[in-house]
Design a protein around this motif. Structure first.
Motif, short mmCIF file in Angstrom:
data_model
loop_
_atom_site.label_atom_id
_atom_site.label_comp_id
_atom_site.label_asym_id
_atom_site.label_seq_id
_atom_site.Cartn_x
_atom_site.Cartn_y
_atom_site.Cartn_z
N GLU A 22 0.84 -1.20 0.00
CA GLU A 22 0.00 0.00 0.00
C GLU A 22 0.87 1.26 0.00
OE1 GLU A 22 -2.72 0.62 3.51
OE2 GLU A 22 -1.66 2.53 3.39
N LEU A 23 1.91 1.23 0.82
CA LEU A 23 2.82 2.38 0.90
C LEU A 23 3.46 2.66 -0.46
CD1 LEU A 23 4.81 1.89 4.23
CD2 LEU A 23 3.01 3.52 3.77
N ILE A 24 3.94 1.58 -1.08
CA ILE A 24 4.63 1.74 -2.36
C ILE A 24 3.67 2.23 -3.44
CG2 ILE A 24 5.82 0.48 -4.21
CD1 ILE A 24 7.09 -1.21 -1.93
N ALA A 25 2.46 1.63 -3.45
CA ALA A 25 1.48 2.02 -4.47
C ALA A 25 1.14 3.51 -4.33
CB ALA A 25 0.22 1.16 -4.34
N ASN A 26 0.87 3.94 -3.10
CA ASN A 26 0.52 5.34 -2.88
C ASN A 26 1.70 6.26 -3.18
OD1 ASN A 26 -2.20 5.31 -2.18
ND2 ASN A 26 -1.73 4.64 -0.09
N GLY A 27 2.89 5.81 -2.76
CA GLY A 27 4.08 6.62 -3.00
C GLY A 27 4.32 6.82 -4.47
N LYS A 28 4.19 5.74 -5.23
CA LYS A 28 4.43 5.82 -6.68
C LYS A 28 3.38 6.68 -7.37
CE LYS A 28 7.26 1.88 -7.81
NZ LYS A 28 7.27 0.45 -8.09
N ARG A 29 2.12 6.49 -6.91
CA ARG A 29 1.02 7.22 -7.55
C ARG A 29 1.17 8.72 -7.34
NH1 ARG A 29 -3.84 8.70 -5.54
NH2 ARG A 29 -3.48 7.53 -3.62
N ILE A 30 1.53 9.11 -6.12
CA ILE A 30 1.57 10.54 -5.80
C ILE A 30 2.92 11.18 -6.11
CG2 ILE A 30 1.33 12.24 -3.93
CD1 ILE A 30 -0.73 10.22 -2.71
N ALA A 31 4.00 10.51 -5.69
CA ALA A 31 5.33 11.13 -5.84
C ALA A 31 6.15 10.49 -6.95
CB ALA A 31 6.08 11.06 -4.52
#
Lengths: 185, 109
Positions: free
Chosen positions: B95-104
């Motif tokens: 979840e962290l990686i998915a959100n991180g990639k999507r946003i940043a």
């Protein structure tokens, strides 16, 4: 060749640093007792030294198990003094730190802080008791012992202040690490 | 064993120790393995490792196993409970990686 150096440290990290400087010069610590360091000549920079305060005395079963674990990992316990142990590892085997995360570093510093605090309070209490005895004796105008008690009490309180001072850098480090620990591990 | 009620992130040390113990190994091998897995970035101190092993044993996330014959070194391996914890952590990290990639993600050079 064996060399004996007498020295007093209040800060175990400075002591560690000094032991490593000695090791860089080819002098490897092989024994420690109160303020007395015994070095044996070795090739330059053969060992990296670390000092640790254990939870229990080295003869306690938990300490024995821990020291055996260290030895299985190439860490040699060269000397111990009360709960302090002097550890070394061959420098050729890479960096040597006992604690590598904030949590365990904080725990170790807290252990040291507790030790200095207990010694400090012991000095203060015994010192104050002596002064009290001295002053009481003086007012009861009994003997000349009172002055001895007052002087002894004063010295113990001074010694207590020394330990208060010794704990200050440790507490500062704990605060810094705890702050860091809020945002990372 | 009841379901683990653990929440929050595992420490990096614990995550890598648990991963290492999918194969039974002793302390020194864990250190080497963690170093290899992280390409030298995570170099566990013996004191930190010792503390972590004892905590994990207490939590029953790992267990001691009979080492090779003639060897006095204790070996450890991950338990079913430990594996559940790792699976939970993988979901959290995902979840962290998915959100991180999507946003940043698009901003990195």
């Amino acid at each position: 060749m064996i060399h004996v150096v007498r020295k007093l440290f209040w800060d175990f990290e400075k002591e560690e640093q000094w032991l490593n400087e000695m090791s860089a010069k080819g002098m490897a610590l092989t024994h420690y007792s109160w303020c007395k360091y015994v070095f044996t000549e070795t090739p330059k920079n053969e060992y990296t030294y670390r000092i640790e305060l254990l939870d229990n005395v080295p003869t306690h079963p938990e300490s024995i198990a821990y020291i055996r674990f260290l030895e299985e990992n190439g860490v040699e316990c060269v000397s111990s003094y009360v709960r302090w142990i002097f550890l070394r590892k061959k420098s050729s085997e890479g960096a040597f730190d006992i604690y590598t995360d904030l949590e365990s570093k904080i725990k170790h510093f807290k252990r040291i802080n507790t030790l200095w605090n207990s010694v400090m309070w012991l000095e203060f209490i015994v010192g104050l008791a002596n002064i009290l005895i001295g002053v009481t004796n003086y007012f009861n105008s009994s003997s000349s012992i009172s002055l001895v008690n007052v002087i002894l009490g004063g010295l113990l309180i001074l010694l207590g202040l020394v330990f208060l001072r010794a704990g200050a850098p440790i507490r500062k480090k704990i605060r810094k690490l705890q702050q860091e620990n809020l945002i990372r591990e | 064993m009841p379901e683990s009620s653990e929440r929050g992130a595992l420490t990096e040390a614990v995550f890598y120790i648990l991963l290492s113990l999918y194969t039974a190994m002793h302390g020194y091998a864990i250190m080497q393995n963690v170093k290899d897995l992280s390409h030298g970035r995570v170099d566990l101190g013996a004191g930190t490792l010792y503390g972590a092993i004892n905590t994990l044993l207490e939590k029953n996330w790992i267990r001691a196993v009979e080492g090779e014959e003639g060897s006095r070194r204790k070996e450890y391996e991950i338990t079913e409970l430990g594996k559940t914890v790792i699976q939970g952590e993988l979901i959290r990290l995902g979840e962290l990686i998915a959100n991180g990639k999507r946003i940043a993600g698009g901003e990195s050079k």
